[in-house]
Design a protein around this motif. Structure first.
Motif, PDB file in Angstrom:
ATOM      1  N   GLU A  72       0.976  -1.085  -0.022  1.00 34.98           N
ATOM      2  CA  GLU A  72      -0.211   0.278  -0.256  1.00 34.98           C
ATOM      3  C   GLU A  72       1.138   1.512   0.133  1.00 34.98           C
ATOM      4  N   PRO A  73       0.482   2.281  -1.022  1.00 35.31           N
ATOM      5  CA  PRO A  73       1.245   3.283  -1.008  1.00 35.31           C
ATOM      6  C   PRO A  73       1.507   4.509   0.621  1.00 35.31           C
ATOM      7  N   GLY A  74       2.591   4.365   1.237  1.00 36.25           N
ATOM      8  CA  GLY A  74       3.132   4.697   2.005  1.00 36.25           C
ATOM      9  C   GLY A  74       3.525   3.952   3.370  1.00 36.25           C
ATOM     10  N   LYS A  75       3.481   2.928   3.065  1.00 38.63           N
ATOM     11  CA  LYS A  75       3.291   1.547   3.843  1.00 38.63           C
ATOM     12  C   LYS A  75       4.498   0.591   3.410  1.00 38.63           C
ATOM     13  N   PRO A  76       4.373   0.006   4.474  1.00 40.35           N
ATOM     14  CA  PRO A  76       5.542  -1.196   3.864  1.00 40.35           C
ATOM     15  C   PRO A  76       4.629  -2.107   3.628  1.00 40.35           C
ATOM     16  N   SER A  77       5.552  -3.540   2.980  1.00 43.82           N
ATOM     17  CA  SER A  77       4.897  -4.643   2.587  1.00 43.82           C
ATOM     18  C   SER A  77       4.550  -4.858   3.369  1.00 43.82           C
ATOM     19  N   ARG A  78       3.414  -6.174   3.340  1.00 42.71           N
ATOM     20  CA  ARG A  78       2.999  -6.849   4.712  1.00 42.71           C
ATOM     21  C   ARG A  78       2.538  -8.216   3.892  1.00 42.71           C
ATOM     22  N   PHE A  79       3.034  -9.369   4.624  1.00 46.40           N
ATOM     23  CA  PHE A  79       3.339 -10.949   3.557  1.00 46.40           C
ATOM     24  C   PHE A  79       1.469 -11.004   3.984  1.00 46.40           C
TER      25      PHE A  79
END
Length: 302
Positions: A72-79
């Motif tokens: 998501e823009p501006g957020k760390p990637s999540r698995f």
């Protein structure tokens, strides 16, 4: 039917329930504040006293998991874990871990990632295609076919057998199940063809002589019948004791998102599906009857 074995089982069960009740009474008092991002530093004898075969992930371990990536823009990637969603919960990435080493784009289809667990973050080293979905084979009928083969008439009423096994003698049996000698009908099989496929009622006996049990069941069920010894499996009654005790003990952890539990199921043991099992979480779970709990974490040691 097997009175000596039955008495022993009930004595063991009563002792177990008493122990679990004592454990459960303190489980809700004060749970430690644990986050999935904590490292393994400082963990002492609490974790080492647990069974050595737990799939625990320590800081710096190589890990593997299959899921999808949400960026998501501006957020760390999540698995994101493949956790089931309820009807009211539309967040398909509620159970997740932060990741590094991906290109910042969504990977909405399942993918297998390998990497290192570092301070609560999945550091990705390699990306692989997700393994193909597989369906476990149908269990074989654990009895030889009678001389004339299995009957294809599947209209036998199961109510009397079910009442005798489940309602009247749950301490002597495991839950009856259906086996298909020719495999479970799959695909677009017409209903009338399914009805003609032979199926066998399998009854596993925990206590009792098989010949006596079969005679009792044959008077209550006219269909294909397979009566076998249950081996090490628990009876219906003992499974109920395990389920009641462990489900009460696990309740405080279900309400705390720090433990990352997204599903549980109970049979001979309570299976706990969760995001990752770290030493801190093992220590936090110490009030559970660990001998009766099986952890199935999503992120596992590689």
């Amino acid at each position: 039917m097997g009175d000596r074995g039955r008495v022993f089982t009930w004595i063991a069960s009563l002792a177990l329930i008493a122990a679990v009740v004592a454990l459960t009474s303190c489980a809700a008092e004060a749970q430690p504040e644990i986050s999935l991002g904590e490292t393994s530093a400082g963990v002492g004898s609490g974790a080492s006293s647990k069974p050595a075969d737990l799939p625990v992930v320590h800081d710096g371990d190589e890990v593997v998991a299959t899921g999808f990536v949400l960026a998501e823009p501006g957020k760390p990637s999540r698995f994101c874990a493949p956790a089931p969603m309820s009807g009211v919960d539309t967040d398909r990435c509620r159970f997740n871990v932060p990741i590094t080493g991906v290109d910042g784009k969504d990977l909405p289809d399942p993918v297998t990632l390998r990497g290192t667990w570092r301070a609560g973050t999945f550091e990705v080293i390699r990306q692989e295609p997700a393994p193909p979905a597989s369906t476990p084979p149908d269990p074989a009928v654990p009895c030889p076919a009678p001389g004339g083969g299995w009957l294809t008439n599947n209209d036998a009423d199961t109510k009397d057998l079910h009442r005798y096994v489940v309602d009247e003698h749950p301490e002597d049996f495991r839950q009856p199940w259906i086996a298909w000698p020719n495999g479970f009908p799959s695909g677009n099989v017409p209903t009338e063809d399914v009805a003609r496929q032979a199926r066998v009622m399998v009854v596993e006996v925990v206590h009792g002589e098989l010949a006596d049990v079969r005679k009792a069941l044959e008077s209550r069920y006219t269909g294909n019948l397979c009566v076998v010894a249950a081996g090490a499996g628990l009876s219906i009654a003992d499974q109920a004791h395990v389920r009641d005790a462990t489900e009460k003990a696990i309740e405080p952890f279900l309400n705390d998102p720090a433990f990352g539990i997204y599903a549980t199921s109970a049979a001979d043991k309570l299976t706990v599906d969760l995001v990752v099992l770290t030493p801190e979480l093992v220590s936090g779970f110490s009030s559970l009857p660990m001998a009766l709990v099986e952890f199935d974490p999503w992120v596992r040691p590689a």
